[in-house]
Scaffold this active site. Structure first.
Site, PDB file in Angstrom:
ATOM      1  N   LEU A 351      16.118  35.406  42.013  1.00 16.79           N
ATOM      2  CA  LEU A 351      16.029  36.078  43.667  1.00 16.79           C
ATOM      3  C   LEU A 351      16.568  37.304  43.407  1.00 16.79           C
ATOM      4  O   LEU A 351      17.783  37.452  42.888  1.00 16.79           O
ATOM      5  CB  LEU A 351      16.549  35.362  44.501  1.00 16.79           C
ATOM      6  CG  LEU A 351      16.011  34.144  45.037  1.00 16.79           C
ATOM      7  CD1 LEU A 351      16.460  32.824  46.387  1.00 16.79           C
ATOM      8  CD2 LEU A 351      14.338  34.463  44.972  1.00 16.79           C
ATOM      9  N   GLU A 352      15.951  38.528  43.791  1.00 15.79           N
ATOM     10  CA  GLU A 352      16.633  39.920  43.669  1.00 15.79           C
ATOM     11  C   GLU A 352      17.769  39.889  44.071  1.00 15.79           C
ATOM     12  O   GLU A 352      19.409  40.649  44.440  1.00 15.79           O
ATOM     13  CB  GLU A 352      15.932  40.826  44.533  1.00 15.79           C
ATOM     14  CG  GLU A 352      15.499  40.046  45.982  1.00 15.79           C
ATOM     15  CD  GLU A 352      13.977  39.941  46.421  1.00 15.79           C
ATOM     16  OE1 GLU A 352      13.396  40.069  46.784  1.00 15.79           O
ATOM     17  OE2 GLU A 352      13.348  38.891  44.854  1.00 15.79           O
TER      18      GLU A 352
END
Length: 545
Positions: A351-352
């Site tokens: 996930l960013e």
């Protein structure tokens, strides 16, 4: 001043429970203040930088107090606000609480997070508003901390943040150019100009008397440390919201995320269940904090609907060993399907916000994960993404042009924001955009191995022109990207000649259900295939075998 000692009863808060020795007779170095006192530190015209990803590391107690002060005193006002990720609960908490008309003069954000107040002010051209890629903003903090006044990158070229397409400016009131096209060694880059930070408002879990901050009950780190360092480099103030106070003798140096030399004031949340939540949905879960592992059951009760159909077709593109990014919304289901099919443990989902591995959580828990193997600051995750570290990524779409360009940032008369979309989509070789062909009241079901459209969506998503270009397909193709659109009814790929339909779902009529539901006519491949029938049947598909 407040004496520092640990308090709280959570069994999994090992740091707080270990710090049971009160410091007597020692002059404490760090000032502990209330949220209301913190609000008084901010002056009219200040530039604020606020940490957070939804509610993860969002200092809600301080933000609420700043908003209350404004409603009572009319101050602070005319501020500049910096926010890399969407910050808040997609409703009334977070940045929303410091968004009353008059508070913000200039807004630089990666995503609006459904902040209706600032969105309304932007739509009415009442504020200066810029939308920059989330990764660019997160790295801008880091650059400020080292004395550099911006970010130089190729991320954003040939999109709406490129000055040739608007420079990320969203309103008529936004006149200053903060993005410049430059050339280095014969190649184009974008130079994003930074805003010096006067006050950093961030969040951790525990503070000691020296101001050292740990994050043991947070879902991850996000951008708190970089924001603190950016403020200190500018001579600004750093205010940190925490849940606990502790004796420095009880803190392991390896647990300290933000050293005390970067901190000026500590605010202890008085109502942490409301103002210090791990995520929008969860106050505190030791599994989300990474203290315990949970069983990852392959059995799922996710229904076989159009979302799962899309996710199943998308999951068929994943190879064992792939490092993958999943976007918000529809892409989240790809992870569920991968787990069902037994390949979840053979790929690395990221996930960013900085999470690596495990099972990413969706919806109001988005940005967190169970059984993650590691997490790191958001800026470093975007370093990894921008360097081409991902094998593939799955992102959503709102509007698509005949050329395959995409808009996810400004559509339907609303500002959403690009978030990490530009950073991820431009730097990943194999990119899959997933979503339904139409929207607005669409109703479908699966019957006898076929897709049945019960009610057509009122809004076409494949249209002749876009309000804003968040992804440029021609630029992607020129750099060798493998670009695929996966919808409920068909699979399409952009080409120099236009969008090409390569696969069609069983039960779908190409002319009635696809061509007539697009504002432009795509190319139907001469050898168009039927989508794998396993996608439309109950039970595992067996793609992991």
């Amino acid at each position: 001043m407040t004496s520092f000692f640990a308090f709280g009863t959570l069994k999994n808060n090992s740091i707080a429970n270990a710090a049971c020795i009160r410091i007597d007779g020692k002059e404490e170095d760090m000032e502990t203040i209330t949220a209301a006192e913190a609000a008084q530190i901010i002056s009219d015209g200040d530039t604020l930088a606020v940490s957070g990803f939804l509610l993860a590391t969002t200092p809600s107690a301080i933000l609420r107090a700043i908003g209350e002060r404004f409603l009572e005193e009319g101050s602070p006002r005319n501020m500049t606000l910096l926010q890399a990720a969407g910050t808040g609960n997609n409703g009334d908490e977070g940045i929303m609480e410091i968004s009353h008309p008059g508070m913000i003069k200039r807004y630089l954000t990666g995503h609006f997070a459904r902040n209706r107040r600032l969105e309304a002010q932007a739509l009415a051209d009442e504020i200066e508003a810029y939308n920059f890629p989330q990764g660019v903003l997160s790295k801008m903090y880091r650059n400020l901390s080292r004395g550099f006044c911006g970010e130089i990158t190729k991320i954003g070229l040939h999109t709406f943040v490129d000055p040739r397409y608007g420079g990320g400016k969203l309103t008529k009131a936004t006149t200053e150019d903060l993005v410049e096209l430059i050339e280095l060694d014969g190649e184009e880059y974008l130079y994003y100009k930074a805003q010096p930070v006067d006050v950093a408002i961030i969040r951790g879990t525990t503070a000691d008397e020296l101001g050292n901050i740990t994050f043991e009950e947070e879902s991850n780190i996000i951008d708190a440390r970089e924001i603190a360092m950016a403020a200190k480099a500018n001579g600004g103030k750093v205010i940190v919201q925490v849940k606990y106070l502790a004796d420095s003798k009880a803190l392991d140096r390896n647990d300290v995320v933000i050293p005390g030399i970067f901190v000026d004031y500590i605010v202890v949340s008085e109502d942490p269940e409301k103002t210090h939540r791990q995520t929008v949905a969860t106050y505190y879960d030791p599994a989300i904090a990474g203290h315990v592992k949970v069983r990852a059951d392959r059995v799922s009760d996710y229904p076989l609907d159009e979302r799962k159909v899309i996710a199943r077709r998308a999951a068929m593109e994943i190879r064992r060993g792939d490092v993958v990014n999943l976007g918000y919304g529809m892409p989240e289901v790809v992870g569920i399907v991968a787990n069902e099919e037994g390949i979840g443990e053979d790929i690395v989902l990221t996930l960013e916000c900085g999470m690596i591995g495990g099972i990413p959580l969706g919806g109001p828990n988005f940005g967190s994960a169970l059984n993650a193997s590691a997490n790191m600051p958001m800026s470093q995750m975007f370093d990894f993404y921008n360097g081409g570290g991902l094998d593939c990524a799955f992102l959503g779409f709102a509007e698509v042009s005949p050329e395959g360009d995409i808009n996810v940032s400004h559509f339907g008369g609303r500002f959403a924001g690009c978030g990490g979309f530009i950073d991820i989509s431009q730097a990943t070789k194999d990119i899959y955009f997933v979503g339904t062909l139409t929207a607005g009241g669409l109703e479908e079901h699966i019957e006898d191995g076929k897709l049945v459209i019960d009610r057509e969506g009122s809004r076409k998503k494949f249209i002749t022109s876009l309000e804003q270009m968040t992804y440029n397909a021609a630029y992607g193709l020129s750099r060798g990207q493998n670009i695929t659109f996966i919808t409920d009814r068909c699979v399409m790929k952009p080409s120099e000649a236009g969008m090409v339909i390569t696969e069609v779902a069983p039960g779908v009529d190409i002319h009635r259900d696809i061509l007539e539901q697009m504002e432009f006519e795509p190319i139907v491949s001469d050898d168009v295939k039927t989508m794998d029938p396993r996608i439309f049947k109950e039970g595992a598909m067996g793609i992991g075998q």
